[in-house]
Scaffold this active site. Structure first.
Site, short mmCIF file in Angstrom:
data_model
loop_
_atom_site.label_atom_id
_atom_site.label_comp_id
_atom_site.label_asym_id
_atom_site.label_seq_id
_atom_site.Cartn_x
_atom_site.Cartn_y
_atom_site.Cartn_z
N SER A 209 61.13 63.24 150.37
CA SER A 209 61.02 64.69 150.48
C SER A 209 62.40 65.35 150.54
O SER A 209 63.19 65.17 149.61
CB SER A 209 60.16 65.02 151.69
OG SER A 209 59.56 66.27 151.49
N HIS A 351 51.60 63.38 151.33
CA HIS A 351 53.06 63.46 151.39
C HIS A 351 53.65 62.46 152.39
O HIS A 351 53.65 62.71 153.59
CB HIS A 351 53.38 64.91 151.81
CG HIS A 351 54.81 65.28 151.70
ND1 HIS A 351 55.42 65.46 150.48
CD2 HIS A 351 55.75 65.50 152.64
CE1 HIS A 351 56.69 65.80 150.69
NE2 HIS A 351 56.91 65.83 151.99
C1 GTR Z 1 58.52 70.94 153.18
C2 GTR Z 1 59.39 71.51 152.10
C3 GTR Z 1 59.50 70.54 151.00
C4 GTR Z 1 59.81 69.15 151.50
C5 GTR Z 1 59.17 68.83 152.83
C6 GTR Z 1 59.74 67.61 153.58
O1 GTR Z 1 58.18 71.78 154.17
O2 GTR Z 1 58.80 72.69 151.67
O3 GTR Z 1 60.43 70.96 150.04
O4 GTR Z 1 61.17 68.91 151.54
O5 GTR Z 1 59.24 69.86 153.70
O6 GTR Z 1 60.93 67.39 153.61
O7 GTR Z 1 58.92 66.89 154.15
#
Ligand code: GTR
Length: 370
Positions: A209, A351
């Site tokens: 991420s 995610h």
């Molecule tokens: C989210 C962000 C993403 C991603 C994520 C993370 O809130 O919008 O771009 O980077 O965090 O790092 O888990």
């Protein structure tokens, strides 16, 4: 699944027709790096004034360290400038009983210490150090928050505190947290390159991420990394910005303005004006190795746009007579594409970076680094 259509995305071209790989290396690559520095990730301030030193704070082996299978080192990195300094630590497990020098995976951990636990009381699948070591790789890890905080602190903590002159007003093209994380990864690399137990030609950088965004930006600039791995890096990571679903530049610059240089916000709702797009970030690694992974339930990152970026970046690999991504159709979940120098998989799930992802990264690294 469908073949990716790139023409709808109206991407800026990677390079002009007829360019040679020498022209790419000496000219176009540099142009793209400056565009990314000035418009997206920011420039490192006054780099020549920064002094870096290392101290092995702890070194242990024996039955208590991964059942005797690894040597564990904790290294403190101190960066100084004009009488100010900031220190951060990284941990390194080097496999024992293997033929040295070994390849290394350096992970930027954007989660807490439990996901990168040096004592191995918590065995997180986010950073499965035992698996990495058992497959013959050294496993290094550093926390984003130790390098520069992951919140808007007004440019006053972590590495940023070395630049008090910018606290009041940060110039629009200067780095934010992502740039600082990427720079620090290169300082860790300086150390790893000098360790005789590690193979200097086989060091990869891994991140999930926001960590994936920083890992890609780091390896795009630092050609000494043989491999970059991006897990679910999405917006301003692996995913194309033009035509992207989920998170857009407007969302990311509103929520995380301190990650980027201030100039980046000019492209909120204005992606078409951005002089770069993220396929160029992947292309900056050519002909080195890149691995991008996505999750089916991660629409915010947008797997289609991450895969499309791999397809578009492959043009740079063809300049070198090598193959980027091996197929132009989005693969089904759990059908990794490992054959080209850009690897990709889509996995069922949310995610996260997990054991399945790591198995594929290590498989890809072994296949291409050996
Ligand atoms: C989210 C962000 C993403 C991603 C994520 C993370 O809130 O919008 O771009 O980077 O965090 O790092 O888990």
């Amino acid at each position: 699944m469908d073949t990716i259509t790139l023409s709808d995305r109206l991407l800026p071209p990677l390079f002009s027709q007829g360019i040679t790989k020498e022209e790419w290396e000496s000219k176009r690559r540099r142009e793209l790096l400056s565009l990314f520095r000035d418009a997206v990730y920011g420039n490192v301030p006054d780099e020549q004034s920064l002094q870096v030193s290392y101290r092995v704070a702890d070194q242990q082996e024996g039955s208590s360290i991964m059942s005797g299978n690894a040597l564990r080192k904790s290294i403190e990195v101190t960066v100084s400038r004009n009488g100010l300094s900031h220190s951060f630590a990284f941990v390194l497990f080097i496999p024992l009983g293997k033929k040295h020098p070994v390849p290394t995976m350096l992970t930027l951990c954007n989660r807490g210490i439990a996901d990168a636990d040096p004592s191995r009381s918590f065995l997180s699948s986010f950073w499965p150090a035992e698996t990495i070591v058992s497959q013959g790789f050294a496993a290094a890890v550093v926390l984003t928050s130790d390098i520069a905080p992951d919140y808007d602190e007004g440019f006053s903590l972590g590495l940023h505190k070395l630049f008090p002159e910018y606290k009041k007003e940060r110039p629009s093209n200067l780095w934010g947290a992502l740039g600082a994380w990427a720079w620090a990864l290169s300082r860790i690399l300086d150390y790893l390159l000098a360790d005789p137990l590690l193979d200097p030609e086989k060091i990869g950088v891994v991140g999930h991420s926001r960590g994936g965004k920083a890992a890609l930006w780091c390896a795009a600039q630092d050609t000494r990394f043989a491999l970059a791995v991006s897990s679910c890096s999405g917006c301003t990571g692996a995913a194309l910005s033009r035509g992207k679903g989920g998170e857009h530049i407007k969302d990311i610059t509103e929520r995380f303005p301190y990650w980027f240089c201030k100039n980046y916000r000019h492209y909120a709702d204005n992606e078409g004006k951005l002089p770069v797009d993220q396929h160029m970030l992947l292309a900056l690694l050519a002909p080195r190795l890149v691995y991008v992974s996505s999750k089916t339930n991660d629409a915010w990152a947008d797997p289609q746009s991450e895969f499309a970026s791999c397809v578009a970046a492959s043009e740079a690999y063809r300049l070198f007579g090598t193959m980027g991504i091996e197929e132009e159709s989005m693969p089904r979940p759990e059908h990794p594409l490992l054959g080209g120098r850009i690897g990709y998989h889509l996995k069922t799930g949310y995610h996260d970076m997990d054991a399945y992802d790591w198995e594929r990264y290590l498989q890809f690294a072994k296949r291409h680094l050996e």
